[in-house]
Every structure is written in structure tokens, then in C-alpha cells.
Design an enzyme around this catalytic site. Structure first.
Site, PDB file in Angstrom:
ATOM      1  N   TYR A   1       7.137  -6.605  -9.798  1.00 58.46           N
ATOM      2  CA  TYR A   1       5.743  -7.001  -9.549  1.00 58.46           C
ATOM      3  C   TYR A   1       5.540  -8.489  -9.881  1.00 58.46           C
ATOM      4  CZ  TYR A   1       0.590  -6.655  -9.915  1.00 58.46           C
ATOM      5  OH  TYR A   1      -0.771  -6.827  -9.754  1.00 58.46           O
ATOM      6  N   SER A  41      -2.062 -12.429  -9.129  1.00 54.92           N
ATOM      7  CA  SER A  41      -2.243 -11.799 -10.449  1.00 54.92           C
ATOM      8  C   SER A  41      -1.914 -12.836 -11.514  1.00 54.92           C
ATOM      9  CB  SER A  41      -1.283 -10.610 -10.582  1.00 54.92           C
ATOM     10  OG  SER A  41      -1.242 -10.151 -11.917  1.00 54.92           O
TER      11      SER A  41
HETATM   12  N1  LIG Z   1      -6.142  -3.941 -11.324  1.00 59.15           N
HETATM   13  C1  LIG Z   1      -5.544  -4.941 -11.939  1.00 59.15           C
HETATM   14  O1  LIG Z   1      -5.477  -4.997 -13.183  1.00 59.15           O
HETATM   15  C2  LIG Z   1      -4.949  -6.060 -11.137  1.00 59.15           C
HETATM   16  C3  LIG Z   1      -4.590  -7.222 -11.813  1.00 59.15           C
HETATM   17  C4  LIG Z   1      -4.047  -8.289 -11.125  1.00 59.15           C
HETATM   18  C5  LIG Z   1      -3.861  -8.170  -9.758  1.00 59.15           C
HETATM   19  N2  LIG Z   1      -4.192  -7.022  -9.102  1.00 59.15           N
HETATM   20  C6  LIG Z   1      -3.957  -6.977  -7.668  1.00 59.15           C
HETATM   21  O2  LIG Z   1      -5.154  -6.672  -7.012  1.00 59.15           O
HETATM   22  C7  LIG Z   1      -4.862  -6.031  -5.772  1.00 59.15           C
HETATM   23  C8  LIG Z   1      -5.706  -4.769  -5.673  1.00 59.15           C
HETATM   24  O3  LIG Z   1      -5.345  -3.932  -6.751  1.00 59.15           O
HETATM   25  P1  LIG Z   1      -6.285  -2.770  -7.312  1.00 59.15           P
HETATM   26  O4  LIG Z   1      -6.234  -2.851  -8.768  1.00 59.15           O
HETATM   27  O5  LIG Z   1      -7.584  -2.766  -6.597  1.00 59.15           O
HETATM   28  O6  LIG Z   1      -5.390  -1.506  -6.882  1.00 59.15           O
HETATM   29  P2  LIG Z   1      -5.747  -0.130  -6.187  1.00 59.15           P
HETATM   30  O7  LIG Z   1      -4.491   0.662  -6.275  1.00 59.15           O
HETATM   31  O8  LIG Z   1      -6.999   0.441  -6.730  1.00 59.15           O
HETATM   32  O9  LIG Z   1      -6.032  -0.549  -4.655  1.00 59.15           O
HETATM   33  C9  LIG Z   1      -4.995  -0.990  -3.818  1.00 59.15           C
HETATM   34  C10 LIG Z   1      -5.411  -0.806  -2.381  1.00 59.15           C
HETATM   35  O10 LIG Z   1      -4.294  -1.214  -1.549  1.00 59.15           O
HETATM   36  C11 LIG Z   1      -4.002  -0.167  -0.635  1.00 59.15           C
HETATM   37  N3  LIG Z   1      -2.558  -0.144  -0.332  1.00 59.15           N
HETATM   38  C12 LIG Z   1      -1.555   0.146  -1.187  1.00 59.15           C
HETATM   39  N4  LIG Z   1      -0.385   0.156  -0.520  1.00 59.15           N
HETATM   40  C13 LIG Z   1      -0.660  -0.150   0.766  1.00 59.15           C
HETATM   41  C14 LIG Z   1       0.139  -0.267   1.931  1.00 59.15           C
HETATM   42  N5  LIG Z   1       1.452  -0.026   1.914  1.00 59.15           N
HETATM   43  N6  LIG Z   1      -0.459  -0.607   3.083  1.00 59.15           N
HETATM   44  C15 LIG Z   1      -1.809  -0.794   3.134  1.00 59.15           C
HETATM   45  N7  LIG Z   1      -2.625  -0.680   2.068  1.00 59.15           N
HETATM   46  C16 LIG Z   1      -2.047  -0.351   0.898  1.00 59.15           C
HETATM   47  C17 LIG Z   1      -4.424   1.116  -1.362  1.00 59.15           C
HETATM   48  O11 LIG Z   1      -4.595   2.214  -0.484  1.00 59.15           O
HETATM   49  C18 LIG Z   1      -5.695   0.662  -2.034  1.00 59.15           C
HETATM   50  O12 LIG Z   1      -6.801   0.754  -1.167  1.00 59.15           O
HETATM   51  C19 LIG Z   1      -3.359  -5.778  -5.776  1.00 59.15           C
HETATM   52  O13 LIG Z   1      -2.717  -6.776  -5.027  1.00 59.15           O
HETATM   53  C20 LIG Z   1      -2.991  -5.893  -7.227  1.00 59.15           C
HETATM   54  O14 LIG Z   1      -1.650  -6.278  -7.416  1.00 59.15           O
HETATM   55  C21 LIG Z   1      -4.737  -5.964  -9.772  1.00 59.15           C
END
Ligand SMILES: NC(=O)c1ccc[n+]([C@@H]2O[C@H](COP(=O)([O-])OP(=O)(O)OC[C@H]3O[C@@H](n4cnc5c(N)ncnc54)[C@H](O)[C@@H]3O)[C@@H](O)[C@H]2O)c1
Length: 282
Positions: free
Chosen positions: A162, A149
């Protein structure tokens, strides 16, 4: 190599954590669009992941689902065993699953800290360990791509746990890049900015935050989309990225480019003393 082949993932098999929804879902489908068969690991059910699996299969690729809570660190070696038993090989590991919640630093409990670190950081480390061992044994020139991130590079209030978990991913990425380089395995991270998914939906933020945040995003003054993120992953996974390791690719619309926003305080172009003022050019 022709341009198409430089981004082709034909004959490759990928494992994507957190592929049920959000950024991971987009990555899984994009990998399949470029020719890879894809396995998904998620805490969500197979039914909740069905639309991702269906889209991959509709592209003529194979799709598998492995149910796993990545918080169970001591089960990750066995998970890798199950995956390799079924798929035979993994060429591309995308450690994407992650969680976040917004809380003042003083209110973060030991339980929350451990949960965030277990899912966001420990799983990245130990799944990479278990998968890379098997990549090395099979002589696979593998790719590991960690969804970090911008918070792994610059901190944000309300996200101390985080931020720490993502900062650790950045150092894991560089450490593994050094140690796995000899085996032809590259390790890089993707650093998304603010992407419109469900992860931050429950953050208790006062109205107006999105507008305020977007004002500071140079590209389009908008949150990013899942589609904005996937190109960087395809590049890192494909032959085009074969000499890139230990790096992060920031996909944030440019928000990290600036220290403290100054543009709103600059005179508009054409005003006396402004950039297009002929008198000022003298
Ligand atoms: N959305 C943003 O703004 C953003 C920004 C920077 C980084 N990220 C990173 O991107 C990645 C994906 O995030 P997203 O926005 O798609 O989130 P999201 O919540 O939509 O998806 C997360 C996915 O991870 C799975 N997950 C969560 N906990 C879990 C566990 N204990 N075991 C197995 N699977 C698990 C969920 O079921 C889901 O399918 C994450 O690592 C997040 O930190 C997101």
C-alpha cells in the site's frame, strides 16, 4: 470574482472512482453540493451505490453510474470512452478508489502486490491518461485529483504494498502536473491520515491500537471523518485552486508533523524547569 464563485463548480462535470462509499462517496456528494454533475465508477453494484446517486440527484444535480473493476487496466480506455459518450465532458477526475490490507512484508504474495498496484496505482495512471487526452481534445481546463495517503509520504509497518502504491501516486501526480500544465489541467493529490471508513475494518490489529494511534493525533486525538477530507478536494477542483498543481494536501489532524512523539515526556507547564516556570525564565 466573489467569494461564492471562487468555490463554485456550477456547469462542471466530475468523475469519481470509488464513489459508492467512504471518502469517495463524501467527495461525490460535496462536488454536487458545490454545483457539479457527478459520475461514479465503482466495482460495487449500482444498487450499493444508490444512496450516493440519490443524494446527488436530491441536490438537483445529474448523477451517473459506471460499473467497472479498476483492476482491469486494459479496459480503462474503453471506460473513458463510455463515460464521455454519455456525459459529453469531464472537467474533474477524482481517482479515489483504493484498497489496502495489513500483512507482514514477507507474507505479501505476487497476486496481492499486483492487485494493490493495479487498483491503487495503475488505474490512476491509465484513467488519467485516457481522460486527459479527451480533456485536451475538448480544450477543457481540467482538474485531476488523486486520493493518495499519508502513506504516500511516510511508510507504515504492515502496509508495504500500500505504501509503495501511494508513493507512486505522489510521483504520478507531479509528473502529470508538469506534462498537463501546458493544457491548463492541474493535477494534485489528497493525502488523508486515518479516516474512519470501512477500508481498514478487517486489519488484524490488537486491541488498543486506536487509542494508541489517537494519542498522537494533535487535533482532537481522534480519527478523521469523510467530511474532514472533502474541503481540500473542493478547493483543488474549484477556481480558487486554479494556480495549484503538483501538490499534495495532507488532511491528517497533524499526525505527520512530529518525528517521534516527545510531548508525553515533557514536564507539564508550571513544573520546575517546565515552559511556564518563572524561575526557569530567569
Ligand atoms: N480511510 C482511510 O483511513 C484512508 C487514509 C488514506 C487514504 N485513503 C484512501 O482513500 C481512498 C478511499 O478509501 P476509503 O477509506 O473510502 O475506502 P472504502 O473501502 O470505504 O471505499 C473504497 C471504494 O473504492 C471502491 N473500489 C475498491 N476496489 C475497486 C476496484 N477494483 N474497482 C473499482 N472500485 C473499487 C469500493 O467499492 C469503494 O466504493 C482509497 O484510495 C484509500 O487508499 C483512505
Amino acid at each position: 470574482m466573489n467569494a461564492h464563485k471562487r468555490f463554485s463548480l456550477d456547469t462542471k462535470t466530475a468523475l469519481v472512482t470509488g464513489g459508492s462509499r467512504g471518502i469517495g462517496r463524501g467527495i461525490a456528494i460535496a462536488l454536487a453540493q458545490h454545483g457539479a454533475d457527478v459520475a461514479i465508477v465503482d466495482i460495487a453494484t449500482e444498487q450499493e451505490t444508490q444512496s450516493t446517486l440519490d443524494e446527488i440527484r436530491a441536490l438537483g444535480r445529474q448523477a451517473w453510474f459506471f460499473h467497472q473493476d479498476l483492476q482491469e487496466t486494459d479496459q480503462l480506455a474503453a471506460l473513458a470512452g463510455r463515460v464521455f459518450d454519455q456525459l459529453d465532458r469531464v472537467d474533474i477526475l477524482v481517482n479515489n478508489a483504493g484498497i489496502g490490507s495489513q500483512e507482514h512484508f514477507n507474507a505479501i504474495s505476487v497476486e496481492q502486490w499486483r492487485r494493490v498496484m493495479a487498483i491503487n496505482t495503475d488505474a490512476v495512471f491509465f484513467l488519467s491518461q485516457a481522460v486527459s487526452e479527451r480533456m485536451i481534445a475538448a480544450g477543457t481546463s481540467g482538474r485531476i485529483i488523486n486520493t493518495s495517503s499519508v502513506n504516500g509520504l511516510v511508510a507504515e509497518a504492515g502496509l508495504a504494498d500500500y505504501n509503495a502504491s501511494k508513493g507512486a501516486i505522489e510521483m504520478i501526480t507531479k509528473s502529470l502536473a508538469i506534462e498537463l500544465g501546458a493544457h491548463g489541467i492541474t493535477v494534485n493529490s489528497l493525502c488523508p491520515g486515518m479516516i474512519a471508513t470501512e477500508i481498514a475494518e478487517d486489519f488484524p490489529l490488537a486491541e488498543g491500537f486506536e487509542d494508541y494511534f489517537c494519542q498522537h493525533i494533535p487535533l482532537g486525538h481522534r480519527f478523521g471523518t469523510v467530511e474532514d477530507c472533502v474541503g481540500a478536494v473542493i478547493f483543488l477542483a474549484s477556481p480558487a485552486g486554479s494556480y495549484v498543481t503538483g501538490q499534495n494536501i495532507v488532511v491528517d489532524g497533524g499526525i505527520l508533523c512530529e518525528q517521534v512523539p516527545r510531548l508525553p515526556f515533557m514536564k507539564p507547564p508550571g513544573m520546575p524547569g517546565g515552559p511556564a516556570d518563572p524561575a526557569a525564565e530567569g
